[in-house]
Design a protein around this motif. Structure first.
Motif, mmCIF file in Angstrom:
data_model
loop_
_atom_site.group_PDB
_atom_site.id
_atom_site.type_symbol
_atom_site.label_atom_id
_atom_site.label_comp_id
_atom_site.label_asym_id
_atom_site.label_seq_id
_atom_site.Cartn_x
_atom_site.Cartn_y
_atom_site.Cartn_z
ATOM 1 N N GLN A 1 0.804 -1.222 0.000
ATOM 2 C CA GLN A 1 0.000 0.000 0.000
ATOM 3 C C GLN A 1 0.836 1.271 0.000
ATOM 4 N N ILE A 2 2.178 1.128 0.105
ATOM 5 C CA ILE A 2 2.979 2.325 0.377
ATOM 6 C C ILE A 2 2.885 3.354 -0.750
ATOM 7 N N ALA A 3 2.613 2.889 -1.979
ATOM 8 C CA ALA A 3 2.537 3.830 -3.103
ATOM 9 C C ALA A 3 1.376 4.808 -2.937
ATOM 10 N N THR A 4 0.353 4.413 -2.167
ATOM 11 C CA THR A 4 -0.816 5.279 -2.026
ATOM 12 C C THR A 4 -0.717 6.219 -0.827
ATOM 13 N N THR A 5 0.374 6.097 -0.002
ATOM 14 C CA THR A 5 0.391 6.831 1.258
ATOM 15 C C THR A 5 0.962 8.227 1.146
ATOM 16 N N GLY A 6 1.725 8.496 0.100
ATOM 17 C CA GLY A 6 2.360 9.800 0.010
ATOM 18 C C GLY A 6 3.697 9.852 0.715
ATOM 19 N N ALA A 7 4.153 8.728 1.276
ATOM 20 C CA ALA A 7 5.480 8.666 1.880
ATOM 21 C C ALA A 7 6.191 7.447 1.307
ATOM 22 N N GLU A 8 7.478 7.594 1.014
ATOM 23 C CA GLU A 8 8.196 6.453 0.443
ATOM 24 C C GLU A 8 8.854 5.604 1.507
ATOM 25 N N HIS A 9 9.053 6.182 2.700
ATOM 26 C CA HIS A 9 9.732 5.462 3.764
ATOM 27 C C HIS A 9 8.688 4.740 4.614
ATOM 28 N N PRO A 10 8.822 3.398 4.793
ATOM 29 C CA PRO A 10 7.752 2.656 5.464
ATOM 30 C C PRO A 10 7.415 3.153 6.875
ATOM 31 N N VAL A 11 8.458 3.521 7.673
ATOM 32 C CA VAL A 11 8.151 3.957 9.042
ATOM 33 C C VAL A 11 7.327 5.246 9.031
ATOM 34 N N THR A 12 7.702 6.177 8.134
ATOM 35 C CA THR A 12 6.928 7.416 8.025
ATOM 36 C C THR A 12 5.510 7.128 7.562
ATOM 37 N N ALA A 13 5.364 6.180 6.613
ATOM 38 C CA ALA A 13 4.030 5.827 6.122
ATOM 39 C C ALA A 13 3.174 5.283 7.256
ATOM 40 N N LEU B 1 3.621 5.870 10.532
ATOM 41 C CA LEU B 1 3.388 6.892 11.556
ATOM 42 C C LEU B 1 2.353 7.916 11.123
ATOM 43 N N LEU B 2 2.377 8.333 9.866
ATOM 44 C CA LEU B 2 1.547 9.464 9.471
ATOM 45 C C LEU B 2 0.426 9.107 8.513
ATOM 46 N N ASN B 3 0.314 7.836 8.142
ATOM 47 C CA ASN B 3 -0.841 7.477 7.332
ATOM 48 C C ASN B 3 -1.588 6.279 7.911
ATOM 49 N N PHE B 4 -0.943 5.101 7.938
ATOM 50 C CA PHE B 4 -1.664 3.908 8.408
ATOM 51 C C PHE B 4 -2.116 4.051 9.861
ATOM 52 N N ARG B 5 -1.204 4.520 10.706
ATOM 53 C CA ARG B 5 -1.550 4.618 12.124
ATOM 54 C C ARG B 5 -1.421 6.052 12.604
ATOM 55 N N SER B 6 -1.945 6.993 11.838
ATOM 56 C CA SER B 6 -1.762 8.398 12.213
ATOM 57 C C SER B 6 -2.520 8.745 13.492
ATOM 58 N N PHE B 7 -3.535 7.926 13.837
ATOM 59 C CA PHE B 7 -4.266 8.181 15.079
ATOM 60 C C PHE B 7 -3.332 8.072 16.292
ATOM 61 N N ASP B 8 -2.410 7.072 16.255
ATOM 62 C CA ASP B 8 -1.408 6.945 17.320
ATOM 63 C C ASP B 8 -0.606 8.228 17.458
ATOM 64 N N THR B 9 -0.195 8.752 16.306
ATOM 65 C CA THR B 9 0.655 9.942 16.325
ATOM 66 C C THR B 9 -0.122 11.145 16.850
ATOM 67 N N LEU B 10 -1.416 11.201 16.491
ATOM 68 C CA LEU B 10 -2.267 12.279 17.006
ATOM 69 C C LEU B 10 -2.327 12.219 18.532
ATOM 70 N N LEU B 11 -2.537 11.010 19.078
ATOM 71 C CA LEU B 11 -2.591 10.875 20.535
ATOM 72 C C LEU B 11 -1.236 11.165 21.151
ATOM 73 N N GLU B 12 -0.156 10.790 20.432
ATOM 74 C CA GLU B 12 1.170 11.018 20.978
ATOM 75 C C GLU B 12 1.436 12.501 21.177
ATOM 76 N N ILE B 13 1.088 13.296 20.153
ATOM 77 C CA ILE B 13 1.359 14.730 20.283
ATOM 78 C C ILE B 13 0.492 15.314 21.401
ATOM 79 N N ALA B 14 -0.712 14.714 21.611
ATOM 80 C CA ALA B 14 -1.549 15.164 22.724
ATOM 81 C C ALA B 14 -0.872 14.862 24.062
ATOM 82 N N VAL B 15 -0.262 13.665 24.170
ATOM 83 C CA VAL B 15 0.432 13.310 25.419
ATOM 84 C C VAL B 15 1.611 14.246 25.659
#
Lengths: 95, 304
Positions: free
Chosen positions: B125-137, B139-153
């Motif tokens: 699916q990485i071609a559809t995420t807008g990021a070429e690096h899997p970890v970034t994909a 963090l900011l697409n597949f599981r961006s909800f985690d990152t949203l909560l992280e910045i809240a913490v």
């Protein structure tokens, strides 16, 4: 046993060293350090799980990345609290 | 059972274990902090050996840099005398820890082999995420909800640390000539590294967290060398700390209202959205970490 297998065993060991230290140590700053050690162990388990394949699994890696940032922030809060506690107990000793 | 491990790897693992034991056991604060810094450095090397360059980078900047600065700064206050624990408490603790370790070792040794399903899904699916690096994909697409909560913490932690601090940090540091020279040499390099890590994150190791940690480190250097206009105090600092969470929530709302669902990024504009949100996150994390450091500063006039 490969490097990753050993790392997978070292993870729980470091976690328990940190956790036991965290629970037994009286000094607050050293407690915070022990908690950081324990979190290092948890990260080691997750990253070793991710590294078992030829291409490392990016999902646990992303979890650990989130964890490192949270741990730094939590350490900051814990240190601020510890400083206040130490200051208050200093005052009560002086009286 | 045969061992199939390189000399360097074996030394590294032994070193990490020994450093963990020493960081917990040494009684003096200064020694404990010093050993912990070594532990962090060895961990960063270990992450690099475990094929996780992103984590190694974040560990080096955050574990060694920001946490290190916090701990070393905390050394300035004197160590209070803590009464030693009773012997049986220590014995029970060590026995319980050993049992818990053996249980955890049993669990990790019985893990089923890797199925490879998650990496394959990410790869597909990485071609559809807008990021070429899997970890970034992730963090900011597949599981961006985690990152949203992280910045809240992180935001909550910043305000908690600010609330707990005694506000003695509201003092400007005056700069001497040498310090100002150091700041002038270091700050542009730090700024350049932060921007590079941010941009590089889309295609290779790097990204918002590493860049944010770099921004935080830069702001701490700026504060310690008395650089003007680099303060994270006051309303502007607070606004910058909040802006990451607010921007992320706005993105979530706009994708929910106008797009296909909460935080589902459209393929055509995903890379722009990711880079934008990463830039805002980096600023928020950086200013937040610097503020946590400031909140932990000691009172002026306290013995150093």
């Amino acid at each position: 046993m490969t490097f990753v297998d050993l790392a997978l065993l070292a993870g729980p060991a470091i976690m328990m060293i940190g956790l036991v230290g965290h629970l037994l140590i009286g000094d607050l700053l050293r407690r915070i350090i022990a908690l950081n050690v324990a979190s290092g162990g948890v990260m080691l388990v997750l990253l070793a799980v991710a590294a078992r394949e030829d291409v490392p699994d990016p999902v646990p890696q992303a979890l650990v990345l989130t964890g490192i940032v949270i741990m730094a922030a939590v350490t900051g809060v814990a240190l601020a609290l510890a400083r206040r506690v130490d200051a208050v107990s200093d005052e009560s000793e002086d009286r | 059972m045969s061992l199939d491990i390189g000399v360097f790897d074996a030394l590294l693992l032994t070193g990490v274990l020994l450093a963990a034991v020493a960081a917990v056991l040494v009684p003096r604060r200064t020694a404990s902090v010093a050993v912990f810094l070594v532990f962090g450095l060895l961990l960063a090397l270990l992450w690099a050996r475990l094929d996780a360059p992103d984590i190694a980078l974040a560990e080096a900047v955050l574990g060694g840099g920001v946490t290190g600065a916090l701990l070393v700064d905390a050394l300035a206050s004197k160590q209070p005398h803590a009464p030693p624990r009773r012997l049986w408490t220590v014995v029970v603790g060590i026995v319980a820890g050993t049992i818990a370790f053996l249980a955890a070792a049993c669990v990790v040794s019985r893990l089923s082999g890797p199925t490879g399903e998650l990496p394959r899904l990410v790869d597909d699916q990485i071609a559809t995420t807008g990021a070429e690096h899997p970890v970034t994909a992730v963090l900011l697409n597949f599981r961006s909800f985690d990152t949203l909560l992280e910045i809240a913490v992180v935001m909550a932690a910043v305000f908690a640390a600010t609330a707990v601090s005694d506000r003695s940090w509201a003092r400007e540091l005056s700069a001497s000539g040498e310090l100002r020279t150091i700041a002038m040499a270091l700050l542009p390099v730090v700024a350049l590294l932060a921007v590079w890590m941010l941009i590089a994150g889309t295609t290779r190791p790097g990204g918002a967290f590493q860049a944010g940690a770099m921004v935080g480190a830069g702001l701490v250097i700026a504060h310690l060398t008395g650089t003007r206009h680099a303060s994270t105090r006051g309303r502007w600092g607070e606004a910058l700390i909040v802006v990451g969470l607010v921007a992320f929530i706005l993105l979530a709302f706009s994708t929910a209202v106008a797009g296909e669902g909460w935080l589902v990024l459209g393929e055509s504009w995903a890379s722009a959205a990711i880079l934008g949100i990463e830039a805002v996150l980096a600023v928020s994390i950086g200013v937040g970490l610097a503020r946590i450091f400031l909140a932990n500063r000691n009172e002026p006039g306290e013995a150093r």
